[in-house]
Write a protein that holds these residues in place. Structure first.
Motif, short mmCIF file in Angstrom:
data_model
loop_
_atom_site.label_atom_id
_atom_site.label_comp_id
_atom_site.label_asym_id
_atom_site.label_seq_id
_atom_site.Cartn_x
_atom_site.Cartn_y
_atom_site.Cartn_z
N ALA A 146 0.82 -1.21 0.00
CA ALA A 146 0.00 0.00 0.00
C ALA A 146 0.85 1.26 0.00
N ASN A 147 2.15 1.12 0.26
CA ASN A 147 2.99 2.32 0.37
C ASN A 147 4.24 2.14 -0.47
N LYS A 148 4.18 2.66 -1.70
CA LYS A 148 5.28 2.43 -2.63
C LYS A 148 6.57 3.13 -2.19
N THR A 149 6.42 4.37 -1.73
CA THR A 149 7.60 5.16 -1.37
C THR A 149 8.46 4.45 -0.34
N MET A 150 7.81 3.95 0.70
CA MET A 150 8.58 3.32 1.77
C MET A 150 9.16 1.99 1.31
N LEU A 159 -0.89 -9.40 27.65
CA LEU A 159 0.40 -9.19 27.00
C LEU A 159 0.54 -7.73 26.64
N GLN A 160 1.66 -7.15 27.06
CA GLN A 160 1.89 -5.74 26.74
C GLN A 160 2.92 -5.67 25.64
N VAL A 161 2.64 -4.92 24.60
CA VAL A 161 3.56 -4.78 23.49
C VAL A 161 4.02 -3.33 23.41
N THR A 162 5.33 -3.11 23.55
CA THR A 162 5.88 -1.75 23.45
C THR A 162 6.60 -1.66 22.12
N TYR A 163 6.13 -0.77 21.27
CA TYR A 163 6.64 -0.66 19.90
C TYR A 163 7.30 0.71 19.80
N THR A 164 8.63 0.73 19.73
CA THR A 164 9.36 1.99 19.71
C THR A 164 10.01 2.14 18.34
N VAL A 165 9.70 3.22 17.64
CA VAL A 165 10.21 3.41 16.28
C VAL A 165 11.25 4.52 16.27
N ASN A 166 12.30 4.30 15.50
CA ASN A 166 13.32 5.33 15.31
C ASN A 166 12.66 6.58 14.74
N PRO A 167 12.96 7.78 15.28
CA PRO A 167 12.20 8.98 14.88
C PRO A 167 12.35 9.34 13.40
N GLN A 168 13.54 9.17 12.87
CA GLN A 168 13.74 9.52 11.47
C GLN A 168 12.91 8.61 10.57
N ASP A 169 12.90 7.33 10.90
CA ASP A 169 12.14 6.38 10.09
C ASP A 169 10.64 6.62 10.23
N ALA A 170 10.20 6.97 11.43
CA ALA A 170 8.79 7.28 11.62
C ALA A 170 8.41 8.50 10.78
N TRP A 171 9.29 9.49 10.79
CA TRP A 171 9.03 10.71 10.02
C TRP A 171 8.95 10.40 8.54
N GLU A 172 9.83 9.52 8.05
CA GLU A 172 9.80 9.21 6.62
C GLU A 172 8.53 8.47 6.25
N LEU A 173 8.09 7.58 7.13
CA LEU A 173 6.83 6.88 6.87
C LEU A 173 5.69 7.89 6.83
N TRP A 174 5.69 8.81 7.78
CA TRP A 174 4.62 9.81 7.87
C TRP A 174 4.62 10.69 6.62
N SER A 175 5.78 11.14 6.20
CA SER A 175 5.76 12.04 5.03
C SER A 175 5.42 11.28 3.76
N VAL A 196 3.21 8.90 3.65
CA VAL A 196 1.75 8.80 3.72
C VAL A 196 1.12 10.11 3.29
N ARG A 197 1.70 11.22 3.72
CA ARG A 197 1.15 12.55 3.38
C ARG A 197 1.29 12.80 1.89
N LYS A 198 2.43 12.40 1.37
CA LYS A 198 2.68 12.62 -0.06
C LYS A 198 1.66 11.85 -0.89
N VAL A 246 -3.79 9.99 9.12
CA VAL A 246 -3.48 9.45 10.44
C VAL A 246 -3.68 7.94 10.46
N MET A 247 -4.81 7.51 9.91
CA MET A 247 -5.12 6.09 9.92
C MET A 247 -4.14 5.31 9.06
N ARG A 248 -3.76 5.90 7.94
CA ARG A 248 -2.82 5.21 7.06
C ARG A 248 -1.47 5.05 7.73
N PHE A 249 -1.08 6.07 8.46
CA PHE A 249 0.19 6.04 9.17
C PHE A 249 0.19 4.91 10.20
N THR A 250 -0.87 4.89 11.02
CA THR A 250 -0.98 3.83 12.03
C THR A 250 -1.05 2.47 11.36
#
Lengths: 345, 365
Positions: A273-277, B257-273, B275-277, B300-304
């Motif tokens: 669903a996400n080509k860029t990534m 069960l507790q799941v802690t999911y920690t993402v590197n900030p730069q990678d999170a930002w790239e995923l977010w941008s 999705v926006r693009k 927001v939903m696509r990012f999650t």
């Protein structure tokens, strides 16, 4: 009385719950009958400590005696603190024939050569495990009995469990261990937990395992009397399959109590669903930690209830299979773990 | 320069009185859309969070607000509640309110408890103050900050009083239709946050309830709101390093069960941008002109969803089967139980806007 002796005894008594204290002291057997009877374990800890300090002077106990008591307590109550598992690798030709006396002598000898002032106590437990207590000193100071390291080694197995070891002490201990056990190297098994019994059971597979089988349940009778022929559970078969696969991955019945598992993921992001990534060259770095009071049971329940898709992914089933709870996952497979080698002589 | 004038916002809309005997407040629901004016009763699902919001670039809020006051609002974890509009609350009467609340607390403490032989053991000093400069529109009432000081139980005579409880009431970018529809005497400060002993919190709430005829209620932060925070905070990474994106889920198994999911900030930002693009490309195809600053719920939903699918690819574990309990970055942390901590003043406004909206929605009407 020596101030350090007093403080050692005080700290130890503070650690032990009153009821356990009675049992431990009885086992230790260094109190006279009269002294034993004079101890009233319903009194507050402060009072018991005072009494024991008095008895300590009376009996002229030394540090050796107190550390003996501490060791008995820890051996009977091993499920505290944080235990890390190590594995000895590359056995020499005679590693299988190392027996207890030889191991004890060799270990003490090698460790004393490496560390100027060190106090080592070794004891064999009823279940073939050797317990070692080390109080570390150095060229300038006497052994520090307030921060001992405890080690458990199952003879004839390559497993060693350690608690309270600093990074400075690690190479010294590793060296002494590999020389005494006749192996060439020791590596971090990437398994840790609060309960020694749990991580030991996990590594040595001392829990009920389930193997794949064609007939998962006993064959059913042909003329079965069903209570109500109109009721049929639609999901019965898929639920049974999930349960079977969950047990194959994690085991059946009571499972060793691990508290957590950590995965460091450095794999690429792939999502149609996400080509860029997906086209991105760099890995998507993240860390996932699973935590529970009994991690393996939670994961098994995830698989049997469908929250985790079956068959269970090798990432999760590796926990019991490989006996590890720390993983580094890259696109080329799990990463290398740290190894300590015996220097080439 | 910070203006020294405090005022309670005036209502410019005349409200039709339906009943002559009591004043009433128009329901929040009915302000949400034109549909209500046509006489339709909007379905309950019509009441929901805005589907798009402005992800404003950081304000240098320290220029508008006194940094000392700002520091008081940040870095502690606060428990959130919603408050219904306050009747005849005046920002000019704060000193009087402080005295009244102080007397109320002392009186309540002495009531029905064991007699204190040495007189009042600890005297309480309450202070009310206005945190000026936080609000951006004329419809929002100024934020009110409350602090309770007291001496610890066995303090020496000369030991100074310490702050034992803080709380604030705020309204940031509240729905203007609703705010304007309120009758003249009502002030709306729907978001209440507090930190300190539980008994003091309930005393403060009781006093407000009986003085301003309002009511308090717990404000949980819903799954959607937490997802909004995940996206809005990640959105800030370029301007202010979020250091990590941490999310905690709980899965309903036995034992939990507790799941802690920690993402590197730069990678999170790239995923977010990314999705926006993609979203903007889609919009451009539909020939909508979109303001870059607006973030839509779809993004927001696509990012999650992206984050969850990366997780699923590895563990084949469906995080949607559990509930998202906590999100945190260097900008702050939020828990579904309604606890929030803001650690960076720059994005406070964005976070508080979202929370104000949650409070207004949760209020009973």
């Amino acid at each position: 009385m020596d101030a350090s002796l007093k403080s050692l005894l005080q700290r130890l008594i503070r650690r032990i719950p009153s009821q356990t204290l009675k049992i431990t002291l009885d086992k230790w057997g260094r109190l006279t009958t009269a002294q034993q009877q004079s101890m009233d374990f319903t009194q507050p800890k402060r009072v018991l400590t005072e009494k024991l300090l008095g008895i300590c002077e009376e009996n002229e106990w030394t540090v050796k005696h107190i550390t003996e008591l501490e060791m008995i307590f820890i051996m009977d109550n091993p499920n505290q603190g944080m235990w890390n598992a190590f594995q000895l690798v590359d056995p020499e030709y005679d590693s299988q024939s190392v027996e207890l006396m030889q191991f004890k002598e060799q270990f003490k000898c090698h460790l004393s050569e490496l560390v100027k002032h060190v106090s080592v106590k070794m004891k064999k437990h009823t279940d073939e495990a050797v317990w070692i207590r080390i109080a570390w000193g150095d060229g300038f100071s006497r052994p520090n009995h307030l921060k001992p390291t405890y080690i458990v080694h199952q003879l004839q197995t390559p497993y060693v469990f350690v608690t309270s070891l600093t990074s400075k002490q690690k190479p010294l201990l590793s060296q002494a261990l590999i020389l005494a056990t006749r192996y060439q190297a020791i590596k971090d098994a990437n398994l840790n937990g609060r309960k020694l019994t749990a991580i030991r059971d996990l590594l040595m597979r001392q829990y009920q395992q389930v193997f794949p089988t064609k007939y998962a349940s006993p064959l059913t009778e042909k003329n079965q009397t069903v209570s109500n022929t109109c009721i049929e559970r639609e999901q019965a078969e898929t639920a049974a399959n999930r349960h079977q696969m969950a047990c194959e991955a994690f085991g059946d019945g009571m499972l060793p109590q691990l508290q957590s598992a950590v995965y460091k993921l450095e794999t690429k992001f792939k999502d149609h669903a996400n080509k860029t990534m997906t086209e991105r060259e760099e890995p998507f770095r993240c860390v996932v930690k699973f935590a529970s009071t009994n991690l393996l049971e939670s994961l098994r329940h995830c698989a049997s209830s469908g929250i985790a898709s079956t068959p269970v992914t090798p990432l999760l089933s590796s926990i019991p299979l490989k006996g590890k709870n720390y993983f580094v996952i890259t696109d080329n497979g799990p990463g290398p773990s740290s190894r300590m080698h015996q220097p080439q002589s | 320069m910070i203006s020294s004038v405090t005022r309670t916002p005036l209502n410019s809309v005349v409200v039709q009185r339906r009943s002559k005997s009591k004043s009433y407040r128009q329901s929040y629901r009915s302000c949400l859309g034109a549909a209500s004016r046509l006489g339709f009763t909007p379905a309950l699902t019509g009441r929901r969070l805005n589907t798009s919001r402005r992800a404003t670039k950081s304000h240098d809020i320290t220029r508008k607000v006194n940094p000392e006051q700002l520091a008081l609002l940040m870095k502690t974890e606060l428990q959130l509640s919603y408050v219904t509009p306050l009747y005849q609350f005046r920002h000019t009467q704060l000193k009087s309110y402080a005295r009244q609340l102080s007397a109320f607390i002392v009186a309540e403490k002495q009531q029905g408890l064991a007699v204190e032989v040495e007189g009042p053991q600890s005297s309480f000093r309450v202070s009310f103050s206005v945190v000026q400069g936080m609000v951006e529109t004329d419809d929002d009432a100024e934020t009110v900050f409350i602090q309770i000081h007291s001496k610890p139980l066995f303090a020496r005579k000369d030991e100074p009083q310490r702050s034992v409880w803080i709380g604030w009431l705020t309204c940031i970018n509240g729905n203007p239709d609703y705010l304007r529809s309120l009758p003249k005497d009502f002030i709306c400060l729907p978001l209440f946050g507090s930190n300190g002993a539980e008994h003091l919190t309930s005393l403060v709430k009781s006093w407000f309830q009986q003085t301003f005829d309002c009511c308090f209620g717990p404000l949980e932060i819903s799954d959607t709101s937490l997802q909004w925070l995940v996206a809005l905070w990640t959105n800030c990474h370029m301007e202010s390093n979020i250091q990590h994106l941490k999310m905690i889920w709980t899965l309903p198994v036995v034992p939990p069960l507790q799941v802690t999911y920690t993402v590197n900030p730069q990678d999170a930002w790239e995923l977010w941008s990314s999705v926006r693009k993609d979203q903007q490309e889609e919009n451009n195809r539909g020939e909508e002109v979109k303001d870059e600053n607006i973030v839509d719920i779809e993004e927001v939903m696509r990012f999650t969803q992206g984050l969850k699918s990366h997780f699923y690819r590895h563990f084949r574990l469906n995080l949607s089967a559990g509930s998202l309990n906590q999100v945190s970055t260097a900008l702050g942390s939020a828990k579904c139980s309604g606890r929030i901590k803001i650690t960076n003043s720059k994005y406070m406004i964005t976070t508080l806007t979202l929370l104000t909206e949650c409070a207004l929605l949760k209020m009973p009407t």
